[in-house]
Scaffold this motif. Sequence first.
Motif, mmCIF file in Angstrom:
data_model
loop_
_atom_site.group_PDB
_atom_site.id
_atom_site.type_symbol
_atom_site.label_atom_id
_atom_site.label_comp_id
_atom_site.label_asym_id
_atom_site.label_seq_id
_atom_site.Cartn_x
_atom_site.Cartn_y
_atom_site.Cartn_z
ATOM 1 N N GLU A 134 4.868 9.111 -1.417
ATOM 2 C CA GLU A 134 5.184 9.436 -2.814
ATOM 3 C C GLU A 134 4.181 8.815 -3.786
ATOM 4 O O GLU A 134 4.451 8.698 -4.981
ATOM 5 C CB GLU A 134 6.604 8.997 -3.163
ATOM 6 C CG GLU A 134 6.906 7.535 -2.903
ATOM 7 C CD GLU A 134 8.354 7.164 -3.226
ATOM 8 O OE1 GLU A 134 8.566 6.527 -4.274
ATOM 9 O OE2 GLU A 134 9.244 7.514 -2.432
ATOM 10 N N SER A 135 3.008 8.407 -3.262
ATOM 11 C CA SER A 135 1.951 7.803 -4.093
ATOM 12 C C SER A 135 2.497 6.647 -4.928
ATOM 13 O O SER A 135 2.170 6.502 -6.103
ATOM 14 C CB SER A 135 1.312 8.864 -5.000
ATOM 15 O OG SER A 135 0.721 9.883 -4.225
ATOM 16 N N TYR A 136 3.321 5.822 -4.281
ATOM 17 C CA TYR A 136 3.972 4.707 -4.972
ATOM 18 C C TYR A 136 3.097 3.458 -4.915
ATOM 19 O O TYR A 136 2.873 2.897 -3.846
ATOM 20 C CB TYR A 136 5.333 4.414 -4.326
ATOM 21 C CG TYR A 136 6.069 3.263 -4.974
ATOM 22 C CD1 TYR A 136 6.793 3.451 -6.146
ATOM 23 C CD2 TYR A 136 6.016 1.983 -4.431
ATOM 24 C CE1 TYR A 136 7.456 2.407 -6.760
ATOM 25 C CE2 TYR A 136 6.674 0.916 -5.034
ATOM 26 C CZ TYR A 136 7.398 1.132 -6.198
ATOM 27 O OH TYR A 136 8.045 0.083 -6.812
ATOM 28 N N VAL A 137 2.590 3.037 -6.065
ATOM 29 C CA VAL A 137 1.786 1.813 -6.156
ATOM 30 C C VAL A 137 2.711 0.672 -6.554
ATOM 31 O O VAL A 137 3.326 0.710 -7.621
ATOM 32 C CB VAL A 137 0.652 1.967 -7.187
ATOM 33 C CG1 VAL A 137 -0.125 0.659 -7.306
ATOM 34 C CG2 VAL A 137 -0.277 3.110 -6.798
ATOM 35 N N SER A 138 2.812 -0.342 -5.711
ATOM 36 C CA SER A 138 3.777 -1.417 -5.970
ATOM 37 C C SER A 138 3.210 -2.517 -6.858
ATOM 38 O O SER A 138 3.960 -3.301 -7.433
ATOM 39 C CB SER A 138 4.265 -2.022 -4.648
ATOM 40 O OG SER A 138 3.234 -2.770 -4.016
ATOM 41 N N GLY A 139 1.876 -2.596 -6.954
ATOM 42 C CA GLY A 139 1.261 -3.658 -7.756
ATOM 43 C C GLY A 139 0.215 -3.094 -8.695
ATOM 44 O O GLY A 139 0.438 -2.063 -9.327
ATOM 45 N N TRP A 140 -0.932 -3.768 -8.771
ATOM 46 C CA TRP A 140 -2.030 -3.254 -9.601
ATOM 47 C C TRP A 140 -2.807 -2.204 -8.826
ATOM 48 O O TRP A 140 -2.677 -2.090 -7.605
ATOM 49 C CB TRP A 140 -2.931 -4.399 -10.056
ATOM 50 C CG TRP A 140 -3.731 -5.094 -8.988
ATOM 51 C CD1 TRP A 140 -3.440 -5.190 -7.657
ATOM 52 C CD2 TRP A 140 -4.965 -5.806 -9.183
ATOM 53 N NE1 TRP A 140 -4.407 -5.931 -7.008
ATOM 54 C CE2 TRP A 140 -5.358 -6.306 -7.913
ATOM 55 C CE3 TRP A 140 -5.779 -6.062 -10.287
ATOM 56 C CZ2 TRP A 140 -6.525 -7.048 -7.733
ATOM 57 C CZ3 TRP A 140 -6.936 -6.811 -10.107
ATOM 58 C CH2 TRP A 140 -7.308 -7.296 -8.844
ATOM 59 N N ASP A 141 -3.617 -1.413 -9.529
ATOM 60 C CA ASP A 141 -4.370 -0.369 -8.848
ATOM 61 C C ASP A 141 -5.770 -0.200 -9.429
ATOM 62 O O ASP A 141 -6.061 0.798 -10.089
ATOM 63 C CB ASP A 141 -3.615 0.965 -8.896
ATOM 64 C CG ASP A 141 -4.290 2.018 -8.029
ATOM 65 O OD1 ASP A 141 -5.038 1.630 -7.104
ATOM 66 O OD2 ASP A 141 -4.075 3.217 -8.273
ATOM 67 N N PRO A 142 -6.669 -1.171 -9.175
ATOM 68 C CA PRO A 142 -8.041 -1.038 -9.663
ATOM 69 C C PRO A 142 -8.805 0.137 -9.044
ATOM 70 O O PRO A 142 -9.870 0.506 -9.555
ATOM 71 C CB PRO A 142 -8.682 -2.369 -9.273
ATOM 72 C CG PRO A 142 -7.536 -3.315 -9.114
ATOM 73 C CD PRO A 142 -6.433 -2.477 -8.549
ATOM 74 N N THR A 143 -8.273 0.731 -7.964
ATOM 75 C CA THR A 143 -8.989 1.859 -7.343
ATOM 76 C C THR A 143 -9.163 3.015 -8.317
ATOM 77 O O THR A 143 -10.057 3.844 -8.138
ATOM 78 C CB THR A 143 -8.256 2.384 -6.091
ATOM 79 O OG1 THR A 143 -7.001 2.954 -6.474
ATOM 80 C CG2 THR A 143 -8.035 1.288 -5.067
ATOM 81 N N SER A 144 -8.316 3.082 -9.346
ATOM 82 C CA SER A 144 -8.373 4.194 -10.303
ATOM 83 C C SER A 144 -9.174 3.851 -11.558
ATOM 84 O O SER A 144 -9.325 4.692 -12.451
ATOM 85 C CB SER A 144 -6.955 4.605 -10.705
ATOM 86 O OG SER A 144 -6.277 3.523 -11.317
ATOM 87 N N GLU A 145 -9.706 2.613 -11.627
ATOM 88 C CA GLU A 145 -10.499 2.219 -12.796
ATOM 89 C C GLU A 145 -11.871 2.894 -12.765
ATOM 90 O O GLU A 145 -12.324 3.327 -11.711
ATOM 91 C CB GLU A 145 -10.659 0.693 -12.832
ATOM 92 C CG GLU A 145 -9.345 -0.048 -13.070
ATOM 93 C CD GLU A 145 -9.486 -1.567 -13.048
ATOM 94 O OE1 GLU A 145 -10.625 -2.058 -12.880
ATOM 95 O OE2 GLU A 145 -8.469 -2.256 -13.189
ATOM 96 N N PRO A 146 -12.538 2.992 -13.919
ATOM 97 C CA PRO A 146 -13.874 3.627 -13.953
ATOM 98 C C PRO A 146 -14.864 2.943 -13.010
ATOM 99 O O PRO A 146 -14.755 1.757 -12.752
ATOM 100 C CB PRO A 146 -14.312 3.447 -15.416
ATOM 101 C CG PRO A 146 -13.048 3.259 -16.173
ATOM 102 C CD PRO A 146 -12.111 2.544 -15.249
#
Length: 282
Positions: free
Chosen positions: A270-282
């Motif tokens: 379900e694309s559930y991110v439980s914490g931070w997600d720097p993978t999506s940062e520029p």
Amino acid sequence: MDRVTIANTSTSTSERLHQAEMPRFGLGVYLMGEPGECKSSVLHALKQGYRLIDTAMAYGNEDEVGQAIRESGIPREDIFVVTKLRQPHANSHEETLQRCQQSLENLGLDYMDLYLIHAPPKDLNARASVWQGMEECLSNGWTRSIGVSNYGAHHLDAMLSYATVMPSVNQIEINPWLQRPALRAATEGIGAKVMAYSPLARGHKLTDPGISKIAVSLGCTPAQAAIKWCFDAGAITIPKSNKPNRISENLDSLKFDLSGTEEEFAALEESYVSGWDPTSEP
């Protein structure tokens, strides 16, 4: 304990350099900040057969990891130590060298086995110089291997323009609710291994009916089912616990056979991110 060969792949020749054997299962020590908490957890894990310990300067417990290693009586070369350069410290070539030395002093070790950038540097213009600093840490023998954490596919692709060698590992959040097949494939595509943190989604999903049903069918706990899914997905897996019984229980996850549950696990995504997600940062 299963091991996997990690290596830093040359961007010019594609040769796999600085190869090291890394255990595929270990202990994460995030949020172990009480005095003695991390040390006792690591000592117990080592007694149970763990040989991979994942820490970070940001966790504030590198010193206790080092103390536990020395007190364990286990030869240093038999224990694989991972630590990380904090994102706020990832500013320049020179600071990268300084922070690596600081981590070694905290650990009380002559070398670390794997040094990771904890997340992509905020300053896009610093990313090349920070990685070149990591490469110097590697050539200096301060670490046996270098890698990254929380890098998205676009971050990895950008590295091809400035790296002499690519990361050996990309440590990212992976669990049955955040399976990330595309990012896993991108990581493997640069010659790196996937390392899974938060395999239990920080405990947020352990009462989920889907994982509970799978666990009942396997005769294990929901946590064990989630951990083994990560391991079977090919990821180096590092569940965190400060409870001796859970540390042992997590290791026992590896005994369970998940055959026949593939569709049920696929349905948990379900694309559930439980914490931070720097993978999506520029």
